[in-house]
Design an enzyme around this catalytic site. Structure first.
Site, PDB file in Angstrom:
ATOM      1  N   ASP A 172      33.851  32.517  48.044  1.00 15.97           N
ATOM      2  CA  ASP A 172      34.702  31.438  47.527  1.00 15.97           C
ATOM      3  C   ASP A 172      34.294  30.091  48.116  1.00 15.97           C
ATOM      4  O   ASP A 172      35.138  29.308  48.560  1.00 15.97           O
ATOM      5  CB  ASP A 172      36.171  31.730  47.831  1.00 15.97           C
ATOM      6  CG  ASP A 172      37.119  30.965  46.897  1.00 15.97           C
ATOM      7  OD1 ASP A 172      36.680  30.545  45.796  1.00 15.97           O
ATOM      8  OD2 ASP A 172      38.290  30.783  47.260  1.00 15.97           O
ATOM      9  N   GLY A 183      49.213  28.571  49.721  1.00 18.89           N
ATOM     10  CA  GLY A 183      48.477  29.141  48.604  1.00 18.89           C
ATOM     11  C   GLY A 183      49.325  30.180  47.907  1.00 18.89           C
ATOM     12  O   GLY A 183      50.550  30.126  47.942  1.00 18.89           O
ATOM     13  N   PHE A 222      49.749  33.370  48.594  1.00 18.54           N
ATOM     14  CA  PHE A 222      50.485  34.337  49.403  1.00 18.54           C
ATOM     15  C   PHE A 222      50.709  33.875  50.845  1.00 18.54           C
ATOM     16  O   PHE A 222      51.486  34.476  51.570  1.00 18.54           O
ATOM     17  CB  PHE A 222      49.744  35.680  49.425  1.00 18.54           C
ATOM     18  CG  PHE A 222      48.482  35.661  50.240  1.00 18.54           C
ATOM     19  CD1 PHE A 222      48.487  36.084  51.560  1.00 18.54           C
ATOM     20  CD2 PHE A 222      47.296  35.210  49.696  1.00 18.54           C
ATOM     21  CE1 PHE A 222      47.328  36.050  52.321  1.00 18.54           C
ATOM     22  CE2 PHE A 222      46.131  35.184  50.445  1.00 18.54           C
ATOM     23  CZ  PHE A 222      46.146  35.606  51.760  1.00 18.54           C
TER      24      PHE A 222
END
Length: 342
Positions: A131, A12, A14
């Site tokens: 999320d 992703g 990071f």
């Protein structure tokens, strides 16, 4: 914990995810895991995720965490979190590779019930996932459903109202976009978007521009269109999720008693029935690969309507949000090197 890193599964913004296995036989660790890693300087979100997962470890509908550790690899110090490996991929993968790009309603009911069990557990412990989307619902080899990726999760009562907005735009609730307090009802709205997308094969919102999308979500009374070929139970379930006022929206606990998910138990292998209804046209833009983000410094509402957020200042708020997007230059398009994390 002594383990070794295997092939990369994805990455992703990071963190990177790899297969992992213990170096020696262990009664504590399974023979195959996923390890999520990032540089120590970027590890605050991963540390938060690990702590939350450990607190929620007793829920079978939440991905398991086996602990965290530091390592030094190729001259870089990393923080690693060992996670349950979901070999079945995500619901986004399943939808993408299904024959007609949608899932049978009987199957959707089963997945929805499992997600609701996980959400109810998360909310009972005072957290908001923030999320919920197809990419963050994983499938294990035994068919079990797991909620994953708690990198944006937060305490339901944490932080001041109107100061933070986090999540994926396509799944954001009206109160999130308008900058009001982000609580458990936001996860329920996102669940409605997930269900609508599973049964139709298309995103809950058909919109090609993020600014227009945020305006539609945050201002006015419009809600996502409910697929017409759903059963009456399915339509009613989505209506309970897509209530603009978060105080009137059904909770995960309430939805667990809804006929859509608490009816006769069905075995997907024995009783799946093909839905012969036509497929809704897909939007030319693939929203399901939009990446998650955290946007800060939204103004507090000066006045509130019955839903707890200001309609009169929503447009101004959205303009500031879009300026924030522009200045920070997030890439809302699909990146060539984005890989689905399993």
């Amino acid at each position: 914990m002594d383990w070794f890193r295997g092939e990369r599964l994805g990455h992703g913004s990071f963190a990177q995810v790899n297969l992992a296995a213990p170096r020696s036989r262990s009664s504590f660790l399974p023979p195959l895991m996923a390890v999520k890693s990032c540089g120590v300087s970027l590890s605050s979100s991963l540390l938060t995720e690990k702590n939350i997962l450990e607190e929620l470890r007793d829920c079978p509908e939440i991905i398991r965490c086996y602990g965290g550790s530091y390592s030094c690899e190729n001259g870089e110090k990393l923080y690693n979190v060992l996670l349950e490996y979901a070999s079945g991929g995500s619901l986004a993968d399943k939808l993408k590779f299904s024959g007609d790009r949608r899932l049978p309603e009987v199957e959707v009911r089963q997945y929805t019930k499992a997600i609701l069990k996980g959400l109810h557990y998360i909310h009972k412990f005072g957290y908001v996932h923030c999320d919920i989307k197809l990419q963050n619902i994983l499938l294990c080899a035994d068919g079990s459903v797991k909620i994953a990726d708690f990198g944006l999760a937060k305490r339901a009562d944490g932080g001041a109202a109107g100061c933070e907005l986090r999540g994926t735009p396509m799944y954001m609730s009206p109160e999130m976009v308008a900058g009001s307090k982000q609580g458990a009802p936001a996860d329920v709205w996102a669940l409605g978007c997930v269900v609508a997308e599973m049964v139709s094969g298309s995103p809950a919102w058909s919109c090609s521009d993020v600014a227009a999308l945020l305006m539609r979500i945050g201002v006015g009374e419009e809600v996502p269109e409910i697929p017409g070929f759903l059963t009456a139970e399915g339509k009613d379930f989505l209506e309970k999720c897509f209530v603009k006022d978060p105080r009137q929206r059904w909770t995960a606990e309430m939805l667990l008693d809804h006929p859509f998910v608490c009816g006769e138990e069905m075995d997907g292998r024995d009783s799946l029935k093909e839905n012969t209804a036509s497929i809704s046209p897909r939007c030319p833009f693939d929203f399901q690969d939009w990446s998650s983000c955290s946007i800060t410094s939204l103004p507090s509402p000066s006045e509130s309507n019955s839903a707890g957020w200001s309609v009169s200042t929503a447009a101004e708020r959205l303009r500031e949000l879009l300026v924030n997007f522009t200045e920070n230059s997030p890439n809302w398009s699909v990146s060539d090197d984005w890989v689905t994390i399993r």
